[in-house]
Structure formats: structure tokens, C-alpha cells
Design a protein around this motif. Structure first.
Motif, short mmCIF file in Angstrom:
data_model
loop_
_atom_site.label_atom_id
_atom_site.label_comp_id
_atom_site.label_asym_id
_atom_site.label_seq_id
_atom_site.Cartn_x
_atom_site.Cartn_y
_atom_site.Cartn_z
N TYR A 84 0.86 -1.19 0.00
CA TYR A 84 0.00 0.00 0.00
C TYR A 84 0.89 1.24 0.00
O TYR A 84 1.76 1.38 0.86
N ALA A 90 3.63 8.38 4.47
CA ALA A 90 3.53 7.76 5.82
C ALA A 90 4.86 7.15 6.26
O ALA A 90 4.91 6.03 6.76
N LEU A 91 5.93 7.92 6.08
CA LEU A 91 7.24 7.42 6.51
C LEU A 91 7.35 7.54 8.03
O LEU A 91 6.73 8.42 8.62
N PHE A 103 13.19 -1.36 7.23
CA PHE A 103 12.15 -1.89 8.12
C PHE A 103 11.45 -3.15 7.59
O PHE A 103 11.47 -4.19 8.25
N PRO A 104 10.84 -3.09 6.37
CA PRO A 104 10.17 -4.33 5.89
C PRO A 104 11.15 -5.47 5.63
O PRO A 104 10.79 -6.63 5.80
N ARG A 152 9.73 1.95 -0.23
CA ARG A 152 9.57 1.11 0.97
C ARG A 152 8.47 0.05 0.75
O ARG A 152 8.63 -1.10 1.17
N SER A 153 7.39 0.47 0.09
CA SER A 153 6.26 -0.46 -0.10
C SER A 153 6.63 -1.64 -0.99
O SER A 153 6.09 -2.73 -0.81
N THR B 118 -0.65 10.90 11.19
CA THR B 118 0.19 10.93 9.99
C THR B 118 0.26 9.56 9.31
O THR B 118 1.13 9.32 8.47
N GLN B 119 -0.66 8.68 9.70
CA GLN B 119 -0.82 7.34 9.10
C GLN B 119 0.39 6.42 9.30
O GLN B 119 0.52 5.42 8.60
N LEU B 127 2.54 -2.66 6.38
CA LEU B 127 3.82 -3.35 6.12
C LEU B 127 3.85 -4.73 6.78
O LEU B 127 4.89 -5.37 6.85
#
Lengths: 244, 255
Positions: A84, A90-91, A103-104, A152-153, B118-119, B127
Motif C-alpha cells: 500500500y 507515511a514514513l 524496516f520491511p 519502501r512499499s 500521519t498514518q 507493512l
């Protein structure tokens, strides 16, 4: 074969019905544009596809599994398969760009730190972000933040990507960059759904479109099919968008 | 009135569900050790000055008030007993936790609240990771570890503050003061105060996380959630203190 199949999706918030009956499907490798006026609930549909919102009724089939009854832990493997991309990126603002991208990888892969470093360098180069590894998100422009969010996604190689207004508020240069990235992912065979008001971008990257209005899919098909429809829903929507 | 009642029921339900999720995920591998250590630094080490000042001034003021008041009746010599007992059993844990509800609780709610608007919390879920594991558990565990330690330090500082005023302003011999403290305070007294700290730590952390995760209305919502978090934790600490004191008193009768 459809990777994403939505049947009679219903959703209400505090007694207010947003979606009465939404049905559409997206085939593997296809890019679907989800368009409609502001507040019609396009993002709600998108969020529901990975269980960020719970459906009140209907089915959401992802790769053959109905996810509407899944618990948070069951949704984990769906969220690895379907990425998504948030409207604002949305960092994680307390982490550097490197840490955001790592991270992922640290969560869902067995890569060691050297391999992670290598993978992130490749990804940053591909997205034109090399040299920004040690910066924090608030030190980047909006366009760069969106690109990092996209990087990132997709870093763990999802089967599908859901884009929520990826070009909103961007200058023409960054819009073009995002378009190129979406097309690059499409070339790799990644399925995608794009929620947008930016019709030039939608026309540039999407194979088919679904027009949402009044909680239902008002029209769906390719650009030519929608433009040749006698009701002219797409034309009305585009004219309405231009008039804003 | 109806809205307040509905909000209260919603809060009780929400915090109960959050507690269950925290308890379930606490035992799943891997434990977020690094994040927890970071939070222990934020919650514990950074709260030391405020715990120190609160405890020292409480002990000093109590010694002065009791000393001046009891002097009229020739009861000045009871100051060490009264002050140390009050601090160890009540004032130390309650005042320290009230201050921590303000400092730590407000910090947790505003930080998680900002992440929500901020989601970033949604991004964690998108994730494929759990916000409970990454955000809530480190804070709850850090509070559970740090707050009892801070209370223990505050108890010692509070008693020392009382002794300082006792010897400097009331003219009591420090050795006599110490002797009276050790004669008065039993282990039961100590633990009936100290054992409240873990309960208060759970209240502060869970209430703060609950309000942070449920922020609505953007940045304005963060402010109002932070206020609610501090007020709710403080009320629960004060009201809970009565019930805990009563419960410990019953236990003491058994022992």
C-alpha cells in the motif's frame, strides 16, 4: 485470472453508508484506475483491500482468499503480498530513510545487514534517491517522501500495489517520476490499483477504470469503452474535475 | 451525560481489548528488545529529575508542616515516624505516579497520536507488522520496569528530604531521625506502598497508548487525547490508590 476480486462490498461509518455495492476485479499484471469525486470513498475501498478497514458485507478475494473475516495476524501474509502506497508517504519520522527502507526487509526477510545495505542502495538508485540514506523524512521534499514511501512499499517484492493518490500535490517533474515508477512496476508484471483525481496520470498508466459514485460502481471498462458510453459518466466526471 | 457514559464504556472496552492484545503478543517471538530499551531511557532515566524534585519537596514540606504543627503539643519527636510512614506507604508512590502520568503519559499519547494522524500506525499495519508489538508493548514494558524503580528512588529521596528539614529546621538529631525511621518502617509498610507502582505503571501506559491509538480529528485531536490521557490516568491513580490500600490492608491482616 483475477488477483483481486471484490464482490458486493459494503461499508458504513457511524451509521452513514459509504459503499452500498462495490464489485470489481483486477487481473494479474493489470493496472486498474479507481476514480470518482472527492469523498466517494475510493481510499476506503483501497484500505479495505488489505484489511486496514473492515468490510461490513460482501467479499474481498485476494489471490483466492476471502480476507474479510481475517484477523490482524492472518492479514500479515496478505499485506506482504499486496503493498500500500500512502498519499503522504507515511514514513516513520523517527527513522532515517535507510531505516525506513530497511524496516520491511528486517521484518519479513532473512537478509543479513550487508545484503540489506546492498538492496537499499539499489532501490534508492532506481528511485533517484541516492545520497539521502541518512536524512530524516522531514528533511526531504514532498515528492521525495512519496518516492521513498513507494520504494519502501515495494522493496520486498509484492504481487500487487495499491496507490492512494500518489501524485496529489506534486509538481509536473515529480508526477512524471511517479508515473514512470508505476509503469516500471507494471512492466515487471505487478498488479496495481490506482486511486487518483489526476486523470492524465490515470490515462498514462491504467488499463481499465472503475468510476465510483453514490456507493456503487457507476461505470467500468477501458478508456475507449467509457468514452464511447452513451451515458457519458467518465466525460461528466472529467469535466467536473476540470471545473473545480 | 449520555455521551459521557457512552465514551466511558467505549474507553473501558477499548482498554480491555488493548490489554488482551498486549498480553497475547507479549509472548510472541521476537520480543522488541531494542525499542523497549529506548523507551526505558525515555520513561525511566529522563523522568529521574522530576521524580527527584517531587519526592524531595514532598518530604521536606511534610517534615516542616508536621514539625511546626506537632511542636505546639510537644510531639516534634514523632516527625520521623509520621513523615517516613506517609511517604513510604502513600505519598511516594502516588505523587511520583501522578507526576509520571503527566510527563510519561502525555508523551506517549502525543507521540502515538501524531503517528496515528500521519498514518504511521496504518503504515506499520500495511507493512505486515503489529503496532501493538512495535509501539505499545515497548512502552508498557518500559513503564512496568521503570516506574517501580522510580518509586523506590522517590521513596528514599522523600525520606531523606524529610530528614534534611528535620535536622536543619526542627533541630532533630539525624542519627535519632534515622533510628526512628528504621524502628517504624517494616517490610510490610514498604511493600504496601511499593506494590502499587506496577498497577499505576500499567494504568499510565495502557491509558496513554489507548488514547494515542484512537486519536481523531487530526492535530487538534492529539491535544485533546493528551489531556484526556493525563486526566484519566490521574483519576485512576487516585481512585485506584484507595482500593489498592484497602486490598493491601486486608492482605496485611492475613499475614
Amino acid at each position: 485470472m483475477a488477483l483481486i476480486d471484490v464482490k458486493s462490498f459494503k461499508k458504513s461509518f457511524r451509521g452513514k453508508t459509504v459503499h452500498k455495492d462495490i464489485s470489481f476485479s483486477v487481473n494479474k499484471g493489470e493496472c486498474l484506475g479507481l476514480v470518482g469525486g472527492s469523498g466517494v470513498g475510493k481510499s476506503v475501498v483501497l484500505r479495505s483491500l488489505i484489511g486496514l478497514e473492515k468490510a461490513d458485507g460482501g467479499q474481498i478475494m485476494i489471490d483466492g482468499e476471502d480476507i474479510t473475516k481475517f484477523s490482524e495476524s492472518q492479514l500479515t501474509h496478505v499485506r506482504i503480498k499486496v503493498a500500500y502506497v500512502f498519499q503522504n508517504g507515511a514514513l516513520f519520522d523517527s527513522l532515517t530513510i535507510f531505516e525506513n527502507l530497511a524496516f520491511p526487509l528486517r521484518e519479513h526477510t532473512d537478509l543479513n545487514e550487508n545484503q540489506i545495505q546492498e538492496k537499499i542502495s539499489e532501490q534508492l538508485e532506481e528511485f533517484g534517491l541516492s545520497g539521502n540514506e541518512n536524512l530524516y523524512p522531514n528533511q526531504l521534499s514532498g515528492g521525495m517522501q512519496k518516492r521513498v514511501g513507494l520504494a519502501r512499499s515495494i522493496i520486498i517484492g509484492p504481487k500487487a500495489i495499491l496507490y492512494d493518490e500518489p501524485t496529489a500535490g506534486l509538481d509536473p517533474y515529480n508526477t512524471l517520476k511517479i508515473q514512470e515508477m508505476i509503469l516500471r512496476m507494471k512492466k515487471k508484471g505487478v498488479t496495481s490499483i490506482l486511486v487518483t483525481h489526476d486523470m492524465p496520470t490515470a490515462f498514462a498508466v491504467c488499463d481499465r477504470f472503475c468510476l465510483i459514485e453514490d456507493g456503487r460502481i457507476k461505470a467500468q471498462g477501458t478508456r475507449d469503452e467509457l468514452e464511447n458510453q452513451k451515458e457519458g459518466y467518465l466525460k461528466k466526471f472529467i469535466d467536473g474535475e476540470r471545473g473545480k | 451525560m449520555k455521551t459521557y457514559f457512552r465514551n466511558f464504556i467505549q474507553f473501558l472496552g477499548g482498554t480491555t481489548l488493548l490489554s488482551i492484545e498486549v498480553f497475547k503478543e507479549l509472548w510472541t517471538w521476537p520480543f522488541p528488545t531494542k525499542l523497549t530499551i529506548e523507551q526505558i531511557y525515555q520513561v525511566g532515566l529522563k523522568s529521574l529529575p522530576i521524580a527527584f524534585i517531587t519526592a524531595a519537596s514532598t518530604g521536606m514540606v511534610m517534615a516542616l508542616q508536621f514539625g511546626l504543627g506537632l511542636e505546639k503539643f510537644g510531639g516534634k519527636l514523632y516527625v520521623p515516624k509520621i513523615v517516613s510512614l506517609s511517604i513510604i506507604r502513600e505519598m511516594g508512590p502516588v505523587f511520583t505516579c501522578l507526576m509520571l502520568a503527566a510527563r510519561v503519559g502525555a508523551g506517549i499519547t502525543s507521540e502515538i497520536g501524531s503517528m496515528t494522524v500521519t498514518q504511521q500506525i496504518d503504515a506499520l499495519r500495511a507493512l505486515g507488522t503489529s503496532p501493538i508489538k512495535k509501539v505499545v508493548i515497548p512502552r508498557v514494558v518500559a513503564c512496568l520496569f521503570s516506574i517501580p524503580l522510580l518509586v523506590a528512588i522517590a521513596n528514599a529521596i522523600g525520606v531523606a528530604g524529610g530528614m534534611l528539614v528535620g535536622s536543619s529546621d526542627l533541630g532533630l538529631d539525624p542519627q535519632f531521625y534515622m533510628q526512628k525511621i528504621f524502628e517504624t518502617i517494616t517490610l510490610t509498610d514498604y511493600f504496601s506502598g511499593f506494590a502499587k507502582a506496577p498497577f499505576f505503571a500499567i494504568v499510565i501506559s495502557l491509558v496513554a497508548c489507548y488514547y494515542g491509538l484512537n486519536v481523531e480529528e487530526g492535530t487538534r485531536g492529539v491535544g485533546s487525547a493528551t489531556t484526556k490521557s493525563v486526566v484519566t490516568s490521574s483519576i485512576f491513580i487516585l481512585v485506584g490508590d484507595y482500593f489498592l490500600t484497602k486490598a493491601f490492608w486486608v492482605v496485611e491482616q492475613w499475614l
